[in-house]
Every structure is written in C-alpha cells, then in structure tokens.
Design a protein around this motif. Sequence first.
Motif, PDB file in Angstrom:
ATOM      1  N   LEU A  11      33.469  32.086  42.815  1.00 42.91           N
ATOM      2  CA  LEU A  11      33.119  31.678  42.099  1.00 42.91           C
ATOM      3  C   LEU A  11      32.140  30.688  41.441  1.00 42.91           C
ATOM      4  O   LEU A  11      31.309  30.237  42.670  1.00 42.91           O
ATOM      5  N   SER A  40      36.726  44.149  33.795  1.00 40.27           N
ATOM      6  CA  SER A  40      37.127  42.803  33.581  1.00 40.27           C
ATOM      7  C   SER A  40      38.898  43.031  32.761  1.00 40.27           C
ATOM      8  O   SER A  40      39.254  43.948  32.702  1.00 40.27           O
ATOM      9  N   PRO A  87      30.174  32.714  31.742  1.00 44.07           N
ATOM     10  CA  PRO A  87      31.588  33.376  32.077  1.00 44.07           C
ATOM     11  C   PRO A  87      32.012  34.157  31.505  1.00 44.07           C
ATOM     12  O   PRO A  87      32.276  35.222  32.090  1.00 44.07           O
ATOM     13  N   THR A  90      32.666  37.265  34.419  1.00 42.63           N
ATOM     14  CA  THR A  90      33.314  37.404  35.172  1.00 42.63           C
ATOM     15  C   THR A  90      33.913  38.801  35.015  1.00 42.63           C
ATOM     16  O   THR A  90      34.447  39.077  34.043  1.00 42.63           O
ATOM     17  N   GLN A 116      36.256  39.382  43.688  1.00 43.74           N
ATOM     18  CA  GLN A 116      36.348  39.035  42.466  1.00 43.74           C
ATOM     19  C   GLN A 116      35.178  38.073  41.782  1.00 43.74           C
ATOM     20  O   GLN A 116      34.437  37.233  42.992  1.00 43.74           O
ATOM     21  N   THR A 118      34.058  35.037  38.981  1.00 45.65           N
ATOM     22  CA  THR A 118      34.138  34.314  38.259  1.00 45.65           C
ATOM     23  C   THR A 118      33.562  32.877  37.981  1.00 45.65           C
ATOM     24  O   THR A 118      33.241  32.412  39.140  1.00 45.65           O
ATOM     25  N   SER A 120      32.517  30.362  36.173  1.00 46.70           N
ATOM     26  CA  SER A 120      33.043  29.230  34.483  1.00 46.70           C
ATOM     27  C   SER A 120      32.270  28.138  33.960  1.00 46.70           C
ATOM     28  O   SER A 120      30.797  27.990  34.696  1.00 46.70           O
TER      29      SER A 120
END
Length: 121
Positions: A11, A40, A87, A90, A116, A118, A120
């Motif tokens: 993240l 995605s 963003p 992601t 992964q 991600t 924010s």
Amino acid sequence: QLQLVESGGGLGQAGGSLRLSCTASGSISRLNAMGWYRQSPGKQRELVATITSVGITNYRDYVKGRFTISRDNAKNTVVLQMNSLKPEDTAVYYCNANIVKRGTIFGSDYWGQGTQVTVSS
C-alpha cells in the motif's frame, strides 16, 4: 525449475514511492530482456517497462518520468522503482523475463506470481 519471485509492493499513497524487486532462479544459461507488466480489475495486462540484458530501457507513456527499471545481472534481479504514485497505478504487477535454460538455445518467457500495488488518494 525456473522461477521468478517478486517482492515489494503493498500500500502506498498518492505522490509516494514503492519498490518492486524480482529475482530469477533455476537452471539459467542466459537472462535476456526483463520487464514489468500490470493488470487492473477488468482490464488486460499491460506493459509498464522493459530492460534488455545490456540495460536499454523502455517505458510506457503512463509511467515515463515516474518509474525507473533497473537490473543487476550478477543477481538475476530486476527492480522497478515507482515514484510519484497515482491511484491509477493500482494493479497487480507481474515480473517477466525471457530466459534461456541451460542446455537449450532459445529463450522462453516466464512470469512471476504477481504482487499487489494499491495507491490511495
């Protein structure tokens, strides 16, 4: 058995940085081009960046100037440094490498398991 093992990701925040690493292992005679792709949800896998065995790099426009791909041939490793994250970055990121197995002549493409990322807002 040849394999690509990825690490990093997770993240991150918009404007921040993350780093992905991928190491090839197994019966490797030669490691040709390596690269990173991403996928995605609901979209096709797309190219992010590639690097040849002699260090020539190629980036897609949507990451150019923000991401940097590099490799360490002694360690059979490729790294993707991701800065100024957005963003829309992601996705699941996949490592790819064209590898010539020992005792063979031609290379084949291999993929990592995916990691992964991600971001924010």
